[in-house]
Design an enzyme around this catalytic site. Structure first.
Site, PDB file in Angstrom:
ATOM      1  N   ARG A 268      60.448  55.865  31.079  1.00 56.44           N
ATOM      2  CA  ARG A 268      60.480  55.257  30.121  1.00 56.44           C
ATOM      3  C   ARG A 268      60.909  53.376  29.817  1.00 56.44           C
ATOM      4  NH1 ARG A 268      61.494  54.609  24.684  1.00 56.44           N
ATOM      5  NH2 ARG A 268      62.352  57.255  24.725  1.00 56.44           N
TER       6      ARG A 268
ATOM      7  N   TYR B 108      45.846  35.161  16.111  1.00 55.95           N
ATOM      8  CA  TYR B 108      45.165  36.114  16.393  1.00 55.95           C
ATOM      9  C   TYR B 108      44.425  36.822  15.271  1.00 55.95           C
ATOM     10  CZ  TYR B 108      44.026  39.989  19.809  1.00 55.95           C
ATOM     11  OH  TYR B 108      43.141  41.198  20.123  1.00 55.95           O
TER      12      TYR B 108
ATOM     13  N   ASP C 289      53.191  33.060  20.516  1.00 52.31           N
ATOM     14  CA  ASP C 289      52.038  33.864  21.345  1.00 52.31           C
ATOM     15  C   ASP C 289      51.112  32.792  21.744  1.00 52.31           C
ATOM     16  OD1 ASP C 289      49.858  35.015  22.444  1.00 52.31           O
ATOM     17  OD2 ASP C 289      48.854  36.108  21.245  1.00 52.31           O
TER      18      ASP C 289
ATOM     19  N   LYS D 140      45.416  39.304  29.304  1.00 52.00           N
ATOM     20  CA  LYS D 140      43.865  38.121  30.118  1.00 52.00           C
ATOM     21  C   LYS D 140      43.914  37.601  31.018  1.00 52.00           C
ATOM     22  CE  LYS D 140      42.827  38.612  25.624  1.00 52.00           C
ATOM     23  NZ  LYS D 140      43.662  39.215  24.977  1.00 52.00           N
TER      24      LYS D 140
END
Length: 398
Positions: A58, A111, A183, A208
Protein backbone atom coordinates in the site's frame (compact mmCIF):
# COMPACT_ATOMS: atom_id res chain seq x y z
CA UNK A 1 21.52 19.70 -11.67
CA UNK A 2 20.77 22.45 -14.17
CA UNK A 3 17.05 23.01 -14.66
CA UNK A 4 15.77 21.24 -17.77
CA UNK A 5 13.44 22.62 -20.39
CA UNK A 6 9.82 21.56 -19.85
CA UNK A 7 9.64 19.35 -22.95
CA UNK A 8 12.77 17.55 -21.78
CA UNK A 9 11.39 17.05 -18.27
CA UNK A 10 8.18 15.58 -19.69
CA UNK A 11 10.27 12.87 -21.35
CA UNK A 12 12.82 12.24 -18.60
CA UNK A 13 10.95 12.82 -15.31
CA UNK A 14 10.73 9.72 -13.10
CA UNK A 15 13.19 7.72 -15.19
CA UNK A 16 15.94 7.34 -12.60
CA UNK A 17 17.83 4.06 -13.05
CA UNK A 18 16.82 3.29 -9.47
CA UNK A 19 13.27 2.86 -10.78
CA UNK A 20 13.77 1.80 -14.40
CA UNK A 21 16.38 -0.91 -13.75
CA UNK A 22 18.01 0.13 -17.04
CA UNK A 23 14.75 -0.15 -19.03
CA UNK A 24 13.36 2.85 -20.87
CA UNK A 25 10.16 2.76 -18.79
CA UNK A 26 9.84 1.81 -15.12
CA UNK A 27 8.47 -1.75 -15.10
CA UNK A 28 5.16 -2.66 -13.50
CA UNK A 29 5.89 -3.95 -9.99
CA UNK A 30 2.87 -5.56 -8.33
CA UNK A 31 3.04 -6.33 -4.63
CA UNK A 32 1.06 -6.62 -1.44
CA UNK A 33 3.57 -8.25 0.91
CA UNK A 34 7.19 -7.18 0.91
CA UNK A 35 9.49 -9.86 2.35
CA UNK A 36 12.66 -9.18 4.32
CA UNK A 37 15.88 -11.14 4.68
CA UNK A 38 16.39 -10.52 8.38
CA UNK A 39 14.98 -8.80 11.45
CA UNK A 40 17.50 -6.00 10.94
CA UNK A 41 16.40 -5.59 7.32
CA UNK A 42 12.73 -5.44 8.34
CA UNK A 43 13.43 -2.87 11.08
CA UNK A 44 15.44 -0.73 8.68
CA UNK A 45 12.61 -0.77 6.13
CA UNK A 46 10.10 0.11 8.85
CA UNK A 47 12.25 3.07 9.88
CA UNK A 48 12.26 4.30 6.27
CA UNK A 49 8.58 3.71 5.55
CA UNK A 50 8.10 7.44 5.06
CA UNK A 51 10.63 7.39 2.23
CA UNK A 52 10.39 5.84 -1.23
CA UNK A 53 11.42 2.38 -0.07
CA UNK A 54 9.68 -0.99 -0.23
CA UNK A 55 7.83 -1.59 3.03
CA UNK A 56 4.26 -2.70 2.24
CA UNK A 57 2.34 -2.80 -1.02
CA UNK A 58 0.00 0.00 0.00
CA UNK A 59 2.99 2.30 0.42
CA UNK A 60 3.87 1.68 -3.23
CA UNK A 61 6.41 -0.06 -5.40
CA UNK A 62 9.07 1.29 -7.75
CA UNK A 63 6.34 1.87 -10.34
CA UNK A 64 4.56 4.25 -7.98
CA UNK A 65 7.75 5.91 -6.79
CA UNK A 66 8.81 6.69 -10.35
CA UNK A 67 5.47 8.33 -11.17
CA UNK A 68 5.49 10.30 -7.92
CA UNK A 69 8.96 11.62 -8.75
CA UNK A 70 7.76 12.62 -12.21
CA UNK A 71 4.74 14.52 -10.88
CA UNK A 72 6.86 16.40 -8.36
CA UNK A 73 9.39 17.37 -11.02
CA UNK A 74 6.70 18.62 -13.40
CA UNK A 75 4.27 20.26 -10.99
CA UNK A 76 6.58 21.23 -8.13
CA UNK A 77 6.29 20.58 -4.41
CA UNK A 78 8.22 17.97 -2.45
CA UNK A 79 5.98 14.90 -2.51
CA UNK A 80 3.03 13.37 -4.36
CA UNK A 81 0.31 11.09 -2.96
CA UNK A 82 -1.65 8.78 -5.25
CA UNK A 83 -5.37 7.95 -5.18
CA UNK A 84 -7.75 5.74 -7.18
CA UNK A 85 -9.47 8.75 -8.81
CA UNK A 86 -9.50 12.54 -8.80
CA UNK A 87 -12.45 12.75 -6.42
CA UNK A 88 -10.56 10.60 -3.92
CA UNK A 89 -7.59 12.96 -4.21
CA UNK A 90 -9.83 15.96 -3.44
CA UNK A 91 -11.69 14.38 -0.53
CA UNK A 92 -8.60 12.87 1.10
CA UNK A 93 -6.59 16.06 0.73
CA UNK A 94 -9.33 17.99 2.53
CA UNK A 95 -9.86 15.29 5.17
CA UNK A 96 -6.15 15.33 5.92
CA UNK A 97 -6.38 18.93 7.13
CA UNK A 98 -9.78 19.33 8.82
CA UNK A 99 -11.34 18.24 12.09
CA UNK A 100 -14.75 18.58 13.71
CA UNK A 101 -15.54 22.23 14.35
CA UNK A 102 -13.46 23.52 11.44
CA UNK A 103 -14.62 25.78 8.63
CA UNK A 104 -13.48 25.68 5.00
CA UNK A 105 -13.84 28.09 2.09
CA UNK A 106 -14.84 26.35 -1.15
CA UNK A 107 -14.99 28.02 -4.55
CA UNK A 108 -18.56 28.25 -5.82
CA UNK A 109 -17.57 26.92 -9.23
CA UNK A 110 -16.14 23.65 -7.88
CA UNK A 111 -16.53 20.26 -9.53
CA UNK A 112 -19.97 18.91 -8.57
CA UNK A 113 -18.68 15.86 -6.60
CA UNK A 114 -16.52 18.25 -4.56
CA UNK A 115 -19.67 20.17 -3.55
CA UNK A 116 -21.42 16.90 -2.69
CA UNK A 117 -18.49 15.90 -0.48
CA UNK A 118 -18.69 19.21 1.38
CA UNK A 119 -22.48 19.20 1.70
CA UNK A 120 -22.78 15.59 2.83
CA UNK A 121 -19.59 14.08 4.24
CA UNK A 122 -18.02 17.20 5.77
CA UNK A 123 -21.33 18.49 7.07
CA UNK A 124 -21.96 15.21 8.88
CA UNK A 125 -18.47 15.47 10.39
CA UNK A 126 -19.23 18.89 11.82
CA UNK A 127 -17.11 20.80 9.30
CA UNK A 128 -18.80 23.93 7.92
CA UNK A 129 -18.39 24.99 4.28
CA UNK A 130 -18.79 28.53 2.94
CA UNK A 131 -18.96 28.85 -0.85
CA UNK A 132 -17.39 31.97 -2.29
CA UNK A 133 -17.58 33.80 -5.62
CA UNK A 134 -14.61 32.64 -7.77
CA UNK A 135 -13.82 36.30 -8.60
CA UNK A 136 -13.97 37.51 -5.00
CA UNK A 137 -10.36 38.71 -4.81
CA UNK A 138 -9.60 40.79 -1.70
CA UNK A 139 -13.18 40.27 -0.52
CA UNK A 140 -12.15 36.82 0.64
CA UNK A 141 -10.97 38.41 3.89
CA UNK A 142 -14.57 39.00 4.94
CA UNK A 143 -15.35 35.26 4.82
CA UNK A 144 -12.43 34.00 6.90
CA UNK A 145 -13.41 32.78 10.36
CA UNK A 146 -11.17 31.98 13.35
CA UNK A 147 -11.68 28.26 12.66
CA UNK A 148 -11.09 28.41 8.87
CA UNK A 149 -8.53 25.71 8.08
CA UNK A 150 -8.66 25.24 4.29
CA UNK A 151 -9.14 27.47 1.25
CA UNK A 152 -10.01 25.40 -1.81
CA UNK A 153 -9.65 26.77 -5.34
CA UNK A 154 -10.47 25.38 -8.77
CA UNK A 155 -9.08 27.42 -11.63
CA UNK A 156 -10.58 27.50 -14.17
CA UNK A 157 -13.84 26.56 -12.48
CA UNK A 158 -15.78 23.50 -13.49
CA UNK A 159 -18.20 24.21 -16.39
CA UNK A 160 -18.32 28.01 -16.00
CA UNK A 161 -14.53 28.36 -16.48
CA UNK A 162 -13.77 31.44 -14.33
CA UNK A 163 -10.01 31.83 -13.84
CA UNK A 164 -9.18 32.72 -10.25
CA UNK A 165 -6.58 35.17 -8.98
CA UNK A 166 -4.68 32.38 -7.23
CA UNK A 167 -1.71 34.42 -5.93
CA UNK A 168 -3.95 37.02 -4.27
CA UNK A 169 -6.26 34.44 -2.68
CA UNK A 170 -3.32 32.35 -1.47
CA UNK A 171 -1.62 35.39 0.06
CA UNK A 172 -4.77 36.32 1.99
CA UNK A 173 -5.20 32.75 3.24
CA UNK A 174 -1.59 32.43 4.34
CA UNK A 175 -1.91 35.59 6.44
CA UNK A 176 -4.23 33.49 8.64
CA UNK A 177 -2.19 30.26 8.36
CA UNK A 178 -4.87 28.63 6.20
CA UNK A 179 -3.89 25.71 3.96
CA UNK A 180 -4.43 26.51 0.27
CA UNK A 181 -5.55 23.68 -2.02
CA UNK A 182 -6.11 23.88 -5.77
CA UNK A 183 -7.81 21.55 -8.21
CA UNK A 184 -5.25 22.02 -10.98
CA UNK A 185 -6.65 19.41 -13.36
CA UNK A 186 -7.51 21.78 -16.23
CA UNK A 187 -3.93 23.05 -16.48
CA UNK A 188 -2.43 19.56 -16.03
CA UNK A 189 1.02 19.47 -14.38
CA UNK A 190 2.56 21.68 -17.07
CA UNK A 191 0.40 24.74 -17.85
CA UNK A 192 0.13 26.23 -14.35
CA UNK A 193 2.81 25.99 -11.67
CA UNK A 194 0.81 26.01 -8.41
CA UNK A 195 3.68 26.27 -5.96
CA UNK A 196 5.04 29.36 -7.68
CA UNK A 197 1.67 31.02 -7.02
CA UNK A 198 1.21 30.24 -3.33
CA UNK A 199 -0.60 26.89 -3.38
CA UNK A 200 0.19 24.33 -0.66
CA UNK A 201 -1.49 21.26 -2.20
CA UNK A 202 -2.24 20.76 -5.88
CA UNK A 203 -4.74 18.10 -6.93
CA UNK A 204 -4.90 16.43 -10.31
CA UNK A 205 -7.58 14.14 -11.69
CA UNK A 206 -4.86 12.26 -13.55
CA UNK A 207 -7.76 10.43 -15.20
CA UNK A 208 -7.89 13.43 -17.53
CA UNK A 209 -4.87 14.77 -19.45
CA UNK A 210 -2.13 12.91 -17.57
CA UNK A 211 -3.47 9.53 -18.67
CA UNK A 212 -4.95 11.05 -21.81
CA UNK A 213 -6.72 8.03 -23.26
CA UNK A 214 -9.99 7.69 -21.27
CA UNK A 215 -9.05 4.29 -19.90
CA UNK A 216 -7.71 4.81 -16.36
CA UNK A 217 -9.05 6.35 -13.13
CA UNK A 218 -6.30 8.01 -11.08
CA UNK A 219 -5.78 10.99 -8.77
CA UNK A 220 -2.76 12.81 -7.38
CA UNK A 221 -2.14 15.40 -4.67
CA UNK A 222 1.25 17.09 -4.68
CA UNK A 223 2.23 19.07 -1.59
CA UNK A 224 4.88 21.53 -0.49
CA UNK A 225 7.20 20.97 2.48
CA UNK A 226 4.69 22.56 4.86
CA UNK A 227 1.96 20.01 4.11
CA UNK A 228 3.62 16.92 2.69
CA UNK A 229 4.16 14.85 5.85
CA UNK A 230 0.58 15.34 7.04
CA UNK A 231 -0.94 14.67 3.61
CA UNK A 232 1.14 11.56 3.01
CA UNK A 233 0.53 9.97 6.40
CA UNK A 234 -3.18 10.77 6.67
CA UNK A 235 -3.87 9.53 3.14
CA UNK A 236 -2.07 6.30 3.98
CA UNK A 237 -4.07 5.90 7.20
CA UNK A 238 -7.28 6.33 5.20
CA UNK A 239 -6.25 3.39 3.05
CA UNK A 240 -5.45 5.13 -0.20
CA UNK A 241 -3.51 3.15 -2.77
CA UNK A 242 -3.45 2.65 -6.53
CA UNK A 243 -2.87 -0.11 -9.05
CA UNK A 244 0.68 -0.21 -10.46
CA UNK A 245 -0.81 -1.06 -13.86
CA UNK A 246 -2.83 2.16 -13.83
CA UNK A 247 0.18 4.14 -12.64
CA UNK A 248 2.25 2.68 -15.47
CA UNK A 249 -0.32 3.91 -18.01
CA UNK A 250 -0.31 7.35 -16.38
CA UNK A 251 3.47 7.47 -16.64
CA UNK A 252 3.24 6.53 -20.30
CA UNK A 253 0.61 9.24 -20.81
CA UNK A 254 2.96 11.84 -19.35
CA UNK A 255 5.46 11.30 -22.15
CA UNK A 256 3.10 12.72 -24.77
CA UNK A 257 1.38 15.27 -22.52
CA UNK A 258 3.16 18.27 -24.03
CA UNK A 259 2.43 17.50 -27.67
CA UNK A 260 -1.13 16.40 -26.94
CA UNK A 261 -1.96 19.59 -25.06
CA UNK A 262 -0.54 21.76 -27.83
CA UNK A 263 -2.81 20.03 -30.36
CA UNK A 264 -5.84 20.15 -28.04
CA UNK A 265 -5.18 23.87 -27.56
CA UNK A 266 -4.82 24.55 -31.29
CA UNK A 267 -7.98 22.61 -32.18
CA UNK A 268 -10.03 24.14 -29.36
CA UNK A 269 -9.09 27.71 -30.20
CA UNK A 270 -10.08 27.13 -33.83
CA UNK A 271 -13.49 25.84 -32.74
CA UNK A 272 -13.92 28.50 -30.02
CA UNK A 273 -13.29 31.38 -32.44
CA UNK A 274 -15.77 29.87 -34.90
CA UNK A 275 -18.39 29.52 -32.17
CA UNK A 276 -17.87 33.11 -31.05
CA UNK A 277 -19.18 34.27 -34.46
CA UNK A 278 -22.33 32.14 -34.40
CA UNK A 279 -25.68 33.88 -33.99
CA UNK A 280 -26.82 31.16 -31.58
CA UNK A 281 -23.94 31.89 -29.18
CA UNK A 282 -24.09 34.63 -26.56
CA UNK A 283 -20.43 34.23 -25.58
CA UNK A 284 -17.65 31.67 -25.32
CA UNK A 285 -16.12 30.87 -21.93
CA UNK A 286 -12.61 29.83 -22.91
CA UNK A 287 -9.88 31.13 -20.56
CA UNK A 288 -7.73 32.19 -23.52
CA UNK A 289 -10.49 34.47 -24.86
CA UNK A 290 -11.36 37.91 -23.42
CA UNK A 291 -15.02 36.84 -23.08
CA UNK A 292 -14.08 34.53 -20.18
CA UNK A 293 -14.08 35.87 -16.61
CA UNK A 294 -10.54 35.99 -15.26
CA UNK A 295 -8.95 36.06 -18.72
CA UNK A 296 -6.39 38.56 -17.39
CA UNK A 297 -5.24 36.02 -14.79
CA UNK A 298 -4.96 33.34 -17.46
CA UNK A 299 -2.68 35.60 -19.52
CA UNK A 300 -0.59 36.39 -16.46
CA UNK A 301 -0.25 32.94 -14.88
CA UNK A 302 -0.77 30.14 -17.42
CA UNK A 303 1.60 28.73 -20.00
CA UNK A 304 -1.15 27.47 -22.29
CA UNK A 305 -4.67 26.10 -22.55
CA UNK A 306 -6.24 22.80 -23.64
CA UNK A 307 -9.37 21.37 -25.24
CA UNK A 308 -11.98 22.11 -22.56
CA UNK A 309 -14.23 25.17 -22.61
CA UNK A 310 -17.88 26.23 -22.44
CA UNK A 311 -20.24 28.48 -24.34
CA UNK A 312 -23.51 30.18 -23.48
CA UNK A 313 -26.34 30.14 -25.99
CA UNK A 314 -28.67 33.07 -26.59
CA UNK A 315 -31.69 30.88 -26.04
CA UNK A 316 -32.75 27.24 -26.01
CA UNK A 317 -34.93 24.59 -24.43
CA UNK A 318 -34.79 20.89 -23.67
CA UNK A 319 -36.18 19.83 -27.05
CA UNK A 320 -33.76 21.98 -29.04
CA UNK A 321 -30.74 20.88 -26.98
CA UNK A 322 -31.77 17.25 -27.38
CA UNK A 323 -32.03 17.69 -31.16
CA UNK A 324 -28.53 19.19 -31.22
CA UNK A 325 -26.94 16.54 -29.03
CA UNK A 326 -28.62 13.42 -30.34
CA UNK A 327 -27.38 13.81 -33.89
CA UNK A 328 -23.69 14.49 -33.30
CA UNK A 329 -21.25 12.37 -35.28
CA UNK A 330 -17.83 13.30 -33.91
CA UNK A 331 -18.86 14.62 -30.48
CA UNK A 332 -19.90 12.00 -27.95
CA UNK A 333 -21.91 12.60 -24.80
CA UNK A 334 -20.04 11.45 -21.73
CA UNK A 335 -18.67 12.62 -18.41
CA UNK A 336 -14.99 13.33 -17.85
CA UNK A 337 -12.68 14.76 -20.51
CA UNK A 338 -8.96 14.87 -21.29
CA UNK A 339 -8.88 11.94 -23.69
CA UNK A 340 -8.20 12.05 -27.42
CA UNK A 341 -11.92 12.20 -28.25
CA UNK A 342 -14.33 15.14 -28.45
CA UNK A 343 -17.19 15.37 -25.97
CA UNK A 344 -20.25 17.57 -25.49
CA UNK A 345 -22.62 18.16 -22.54
CA UNK A 346 -25.46 20.59 -21.96
CA UNK A 347 -26.57 22.39 -18.80
CA UNK A 348 -29.87 24.21 -18.91
CA UNK A 349 -29.55 25.91 -15.51
CA UNK A 350 -26.08 26.38 -14.10
CA UNK A 351 -27.58 28.05 -11.01
CA UNK A 352 -28.54 24.60 -9.75
CA UNK A 353 -24.83 24.20 -8.99
CA UNK A 354 -24.29 27.65 -7.43
CA UNK A 355 -25.08 29.10 -4.02
CA UNK A 356 -22.71 32.05 -3.50
CA UNK A 357 -23.48 33.97 -6.67
CA UNK A 358 -26.16 33.17 -9.22
CA UNK A 359 -25.17 33.48 -12.89
CA UNK A 360 -27.47 35.51 -15.12
CA UNK A 361 -26.80 33.78 -18.43
CA UNK A 362 -28.82 34.48 -21.57
CA UNK A 363 -29.52 30.81 -22.25
CA UNK A 364 -28.32 27.28 -21.58
CA UNK A 365 -24.66 26.31 -21.53
CA UNK A 366 -22.74 23.77 -23.56
CA UNK A 367 -19.42 22.33 -22.39
CA UNK A 368 -17.12 21.00 -25.10
CA UNK A 369 -13.98 18.97 -24.95
CA UNK A 370 -12.16 19.33 -28.27
CA UNK A 371 -10.18 16.22 -29.03
CA UNK A 372 -7.52 15.40 -31.58
CA UNK A 373 -9.82 15.09 -34.58
CA UNK A 374 -9.52 17.54 -37.47
CA UNK A 375 -11.20 20.73 -36.19
CA UNK A 376 -12.94 21.32 -39.52
CA UNK A 377 -14.80 18.02 -39.07
CA UNK A 378 -15.80 19.12 -35.57
CA UNK A 379 -17.00 22.49 -36.85
CA UNK A 380 -19.12 20.80 -39.50
CA UNK A 381 -20.59 18.53 -36.83
CA UNK A 382 -21.50 21.55 -34.71
CA UNK A 383 -22.89 23.40 -37.72
CA UNK A 384 -25.28 20.54 -38.47
CA UNK A 385 -26.14 20.41 -34.77
CA UNK A 386 -27.13 24.06 -34.80
CA UNK A 387 -29.33 23.41 -37.84
CA UNK A 388 -31.21 20.76 -35.84
CA UNK A 389 -31.27 23.08 -32.82
CA UNK A 390 -32.81 25.95 -34.81
CA UNK A 391 -35.32 23.70 -36.53
CA UNK A 392 -36.53 22.42 -33.15
CA UNK A 393 -36.84 25.97 -31.80
CA UNK A 394 -38.82 27.04 -34.88
CA UNK A 395 -41.21 24.11 -34.43
CA UNK A 396 -41.83 25.12 -30.85
CA UNK A 397 -42.55 28.71 -31.85
CA UNK A 398 -45.14 27.77 -34.47
Amino acid sequence: MEKKALDTSIVTAGRSKKWTQKLVNPPVSRASTIVFDSVADMKESASKRMDKSLFYGRRGTNTHFAFQDAMVELEGGVGCALYPCGTAAISNAILSFVKTGDHILMVDGAYEPTRDFCDKILKNMGVETTYYDPMIGEGLRDLIQPNTSVLFLESPCSITMEVQDVPTLARIAHEQDIVVMLDNTWASPINFQPFEHGVDISVQAATKYVVGHSDVMLGTATANARCWDQLRENSYLMGQCTSPDDVYLAMRGLRTLGVRLKQHEKNALRVAHWLAERDEVDHVRHPALPSCEGHEFFKRDFKGSNGLFSLVLNRGNTEALTALLDGMEHFSMGYSWGGFESLILANENINNLRTAKKKDFAGPMLRLHIGLEDPEDLIRDLELGFERFNAALNRDER
